[in-house]
Design a protein around this motif. Structure first.
Motif, short mmCIF file in Angstrom:
data_model
loop_
_atom_site.label_atom_id
_atom_site.label_comp_id
_atom_site.label_asym_id
_atom_site.label_seq_id
_atom_site.Cartn_x
_atom_site.Cartn_y
_atom_site.Cartn_z
N LYS A 56 -76.24 5.22 37.92
CA LYS A 56 -75.95 3.87 37.45
C LYS A 56 -75.45 2.96 38.58
CE LYS A 56 -74.99 4.99 32.62
NZ LYS A 56 -73.96 5.05 31.55
N LEU A 57 -75.05 3.55 39.70
CA LEU A 57 -74.56 2.75 40.81
C LEU A 57 -75.69 1.97 41.46
CD1 LEU A 57 -72.06 5.20 42.53
CD2 LEU A 57 -71.48 3.14 41.27
N ASP A 58 -75.40 0.75 41.88
CA ASP A 58 -76.36 -0.07 42.60
C ASP A 58 -76.28 0.29 44.08
OD1 ASP A 58 -77.54 -2.21 44.09
OD2 ASP A 58 -77.46 -3.45 42.29
N ASP A 59 -77.37 0.84 44.63
CA ASP A 59 -77.37 1.32 46.02
C ASP A 59 -77.01 0.21 47.00
OD1 ASP A 59 -78.06 3.80 45.10
OD2 ASP A 59 -80.21 3.53 45.44
N SER A 60 -77.53 -0.98 46.78
CA SER A 60 -77.26 -2.07 47.72
C SER A 60 -75.80 -2.46 47.70
CB SER A 60 -78.13 -3.28 47.36
OG SER A 60 -77.85 -3.74 46.05
N GLU A 61 -75.19 -2.45 46.51
CA GLU A 61 -73.77 -2.80 46.41
C GLU A 61 -72.91 -1.74 47.08
OE1 GLU A 61 -72.62 -3.59 42.44
OE2 GLU A 61 -73.90 -5.36 42.21
N VAL A 62 -73.24 -0.48 46.87
CA VAL A 62 -72.47 0.60 47.49
C VAL A 62 -72.60 0.54 49.01
CG1 VAL A 62 -72.21 3.11 47.70
CG2 VAL A 62 -72.71 2.09 45.47
N SER A 63 -73.81 0.31 49.51
CA SER A 63 -74.03 0.21 50.95
C SER A 63 -73.24 -0.95 51.54
CB SER A 63 -75.52 0.03 51.25
OG SER A 63 -76.27 1.12 50.77
N HIS A 64 -73.27 -2.08 50.83
CA HIS A 64 -72.52 -3.25 51.30
C HIS A 64 -71.02 -2.95 51.30
CE1 HIS A 64 -71.54 -7.42 52.03
NE2 HIS A 64 -70.74 -7.42 50.96
N PHE A 65 -70.55 -2.25 50.29
CA PHE A 65 -69.13 -1.89 50.22
C PHE A 65 -68.74 -1.00 51.40
CE2 PHE A 65 -65.90 1.23 48.93
CZ PHE A 65 -64.86 0.39 48.57
N ILE A 66 -69.58 0.01 51.70
CA ILE A 66 -69.30 0.91 52.82
C ILE A 66 -69.27 0.15 54.14
CG2 ILE A 66 -70.17 2.88 54.15
CD1 ILE A 66 -71.32 3.98 51.53
N GLU A 68 -75.19 -2.50 58.11
CA GLU A 68 -75.79 -2.40 56.78
C GLU A 68 -76.82 -1.27 56.74
OE1 GLU A 68 -75.29 -3.86 53.95
OE2 GLU A 68 -73.92 -5.50 54.43
N GLU A 69 -77.59 -1.17 57.81
CA GLU A 69 -78.63 -0.13 57.88
C GLU A 69 -77.99 1.26 57.93
OE1 GLU A 69 -82.25 1.30 60.87
OE2 GLU A 69 -81.30 -0.67 61.13
N TYR A 70 -76.95 1.40 58.79
CA TYR A 70 -76.25 2.69 58.87
C TYR A 70 -75.64 3.06 57.51
CZ TYR A 70 -76.40 1.79 63.93
OH TYR A 70 -76.79 1.52 65.21
N SER A 71 -74.99 2.07 56.90
CA SER A 71 -74.31 2.33 55.61
C SER A 71 -75.32 2.73 54.55
CB SER A 71 -73.54 1.08 55.16
OG SER A 71 -72.57 0.71 56.11
N ASN A 72 -76.45 2.06 54.51
CA ASN A 72 -77.48 2.39 53.53
C ASN A 72 -78.02 3.80 53.75
OD1 ASN A 72 -79.36 1.45 51.35
ND2 ASN A 72 -80.87 1.91 52.92
N ASP A 73 -78.26 4.16 55.01
CA ASP A 73 -78.74 5.51 55.31
C ASP A 73 -77.70 6.56 54.93
OD1 ASP A 73 -81.04 4.44 56.29
OD2 ASP A 73 -80.43 4.51 58.40
N ILE A 74 -76.44 6.28 55.24
CA ILE A 74 -75.37 7.23 54.91
C ILE A 74 -75.27 7.41 53.40
CG2 ILE A 74 -72.86 7.55 54.92
CD1 ILE A 74 -72.85 6.13 57.66
N TRP A 75 -75.26 6.29 52.66
CA TRP A 75 -75.12 6.37 51.21
C TRP A 75 -76.29 7.10 50.57
CZ3 TRP A 75 -72.77 7.06 47.06
CH2 TRP A 75 -73.31 6.75 45.82
N LEU A 76 -77.52 6.76 50.98
CA LEU A 76 -78.69 7.42 50.39
C LEU A 76 -78.69 8.91 50.69
CD1 LEU A 76 -81.52 4.80 51.08
CD2 LEU A 76 -80.31 5.25 48.94
N SER A 77 -78.22 9.27 51.88
CA SER A 77 -78.15 10.69 52.24
C SER A 77 -77.12 11.40 51.37
CB SER A 77 -77.79 10.82 53.71
OG SER A 77 -77.63 12.18 54.06
#
Length: 414
Positions: free
Chosen positions: A147-157, A291-300
C-alpha cells in the motif's frame, strides 16, 4: 438465558402474581356474599384479609408497572419512569460503575494478580502458534508494503539523508577515523604488508632494474658494471624493506606514523579539506542523484522483504523463529525477565484503566441514552421483571396480613 426464555419466565411470574390477585378478588366476592347470609365470625376475617390483599396487590402492581410503562396506558404523572429518565439513568449507571467497579481500590487486587509472562512463554513455545504469529505479522507487513507509495517513500528517504548529511563534516570524520587506527597501531599491519609486497616486487623484477640502470647509464660503462650496480640497488632496497617488514620498531615506521598523524590533523583542521569534501559530498548527493539512490535502495529493500515474507522457510522467518524460541525460553526460565514484564503490564494496565475510567462511564451513559425508551424499558424488565413480580406477590400477602391485623384490632379493642 436468551431473551425468549426470559420473556417466557417473565410471563409465568406475571401470571402467578396476577392469578394471586384474582384469587383474592374471588375470595372477597364469595365472603362478601356469605357475610350477608351467614353470621360466622371467620368470614369477616377472611373477607378483611382478601380485601387488604387486593389493595396491596393493586398498589404494588401500579408501582412495578409505573417503572416500565404507563399503567393501563394512562399518562399518570411520575409513571413510565425508565423511559422518561433514561438519560439520567444512563448517567447515574455510568457513574455507579466507575465509582464502584473501576476505582483504584477495586481494580488494584485484580491487577496485582496479572502474570502474563508465563502464559505468553507457554503460548510461544508451541510451533503452530509461532507459525500463526509469523504468518499474521508477514501478512500485515506485506499489506503495508504493497500500500506504500514508492515515490513518496523514496522522497522521504532522500529528504532524511539530505537532512542528516547537511551538517556532516566528512574531513573530520575521516581524520578522526585515521587517528583511531593510528592510536590502535593498526596501521603497522599496512606498513608490514606494503614492505613485504615491495620487497617481493624488487626480487621478482631484478631484470627490469638492470634495464633501467643500463638505460640511464653512459655508453662507455661496460654492461657487467651496470648489472653489478643494478644488483646492488635491488639487493639494498629489498634488504631495506625486509628490515622494515621484520622490525616493528624500525625508524621508518615511526616516521610514517608521524607523517600520517600530521596529515590527519591537517585533514581535520585545514578549511581547504572541509571545502574539498563538501564539494565531493555535494557532487555525490545532488538532489537528482539522491532521489535515484533512495529509489534504488527502497526498491531493493521492498523486493527483499517481499521475497523473505512470502517464501516459506526464508532466512528472515528462520531468524524470527529462532528469536521467538529464545524469547519463549527466557520467559519461562528467567525470573527477572518475568518480573519486569509482569510489572510493566500491571503498571501500564493500571494506569490505562484509571486514565480511561471516564470513557467507560461515558460509554454506558451514551449507550443507555441512545436506546429507545421502550427498548430500554423492555431490556430492564426482562432482566429484573421476574424478581419484581415477587413484590406484587409479597404486596398481596403482606397487605392481606395487615388488613387482617387491623380488622382483628378493630373488632376486639374498638
Amino acid at each position: 438465558m436468551n431473551d425468549e426464555a426470559k420473556r417466557k419466565q417473565l410471563r409465568k411470574y406475571k401470571a402467578f402474581a396476577t392469578g394471586l390477585f384474582v384469587l383474592m378478588a374471588i375470595i372477597f366476592i364469595i365472603t362478601t356474599i356469605l357475610q350477608k347470609t351467614l353470621d360466622s365470625h371467620w368470614i369477616g376475617y377472611v373477607r378483611a384479609f382478601s380485601e387488604a390483599a387486593m389493595v396491596g396487590a393493586l398498589a404494588d402492581w401500579f408501582a412495578v408497572t409505573a417503572l416500565f410503562r404507563h399503567p393501563l396506558g394512562l399518562p399518570i404523572p411520575h409513571t413510565n419512569l425508565i423511559e422518561n429518565s433514561k438519560e439520567k439513568l444512563g448517567d447515574n449507571l455510568g457513574s455507579f460503575v466507575v465509582s464502584n467497579f473501576l476505582s483504584p481500590k477495586t481494580i488494584r487486587p485484580y491487577i496485582q494478580k496479572i502474570k502474563i509472562s508465563n502464559f505468553v512463554g507457554e503460548w510461544l513455545t508451541k510451533e503452530r502458534n509461532q507459525e500463526a504469529l509469523i504468518k499474521n505479522l508477514s501478512d500485515i507487513v506485506l499489506d503495508i508494503l504493497n500500500k506504500l507509495d514508492d515515490s513518496e517513500v523514496s522522497h522521504f528517504i532522500s529528504k532524511k539523508v539530505s537532512e542528516m548529511t547537511n551538517d556532516i563534516q566528512l574531513n573530520k570524520i575521516l581524520g578522526n577515523g585515521i587517528i583511531y587506527l593510528l592510536d590502535k597501531n593498526d596501521h603497522q599491519k599496512i606498513v608490514t604488508n606494503l614492505s613485504k609486497q615491495i620487497k617481493e616486487y624488487l626480487i621478482e623484477n631484478d631484470e627490469m632494474i638492470q634495464e633501467r640502470v643500463k638505460k640511464g647509464s653512459y655508453s662507455f660503462i661496460p654492461s657487467f658494471v651496470d648489472n653489478k650496480i643494478a644488483d646492488k640497488i635491488a639487493s639494498g632496497l629489498s634488504d631495506f624493506f625486509r628490515e622494515v617488514e621484520e622490525d616493528t620498531n624500525h625508524e621508518i615506521r615511526g616516521l610514517i606514523t608521524k607523517k600520517i598523524y600530521e596529515f590527519s590533523n591537517d585533514l581535520k583542521e585545514d578549511p581547504k579539506w572541509n571545502d574539498e569534501f563538501k564539494t565531493i559530498k555535494n557532487d555525490l548527493l545532488k538532489n537528482d542523484k539522491l532521489e535515484e539512490y533512495s529509489n534504488d535502495i527502497w526498491l531493493s529493500i521492498k523486493k527483499t522483504l517481499n521475497n523473505e515474507l512470502q517464501e516459506e522457510g526464508s532466512s528472515l522467518k528462520k531468524y524470527i523463529t529462532k528469536n521467538l524460541n529464545e524469547f519463549s525460553q527466557n520467559l519461562k526460565t528467567n525470573e527477572d525477565l518475568q518480573n519486569k514484564i509482569d510489572h510493566w503490564v500491571r503498571v501500564t494496565t493500571y494506569k490505562y484503566i484509571l486514565k480511561n475510567t471516564h470513557q467507560a462511564g461515558n460509554l454506558i451513559s451514551s449507550t443507555v441514552g441512545n436506546w429507545q425508551g421502550k427498548e430500554l424499558s423492555e431490556k430492564l424488565e426482562l432482566e429484573v421483571g421476574k424478581d419484581l413480580q415477587f413484590i406484587r406477590v409479597n404486596g398481596t400477602l403482606v397487605g392481606g396480613l395487615v388488613g387482617l391485623i387491623i380488622y382483628t384490632i378493630s373488632h376486639f379493642f374498638i
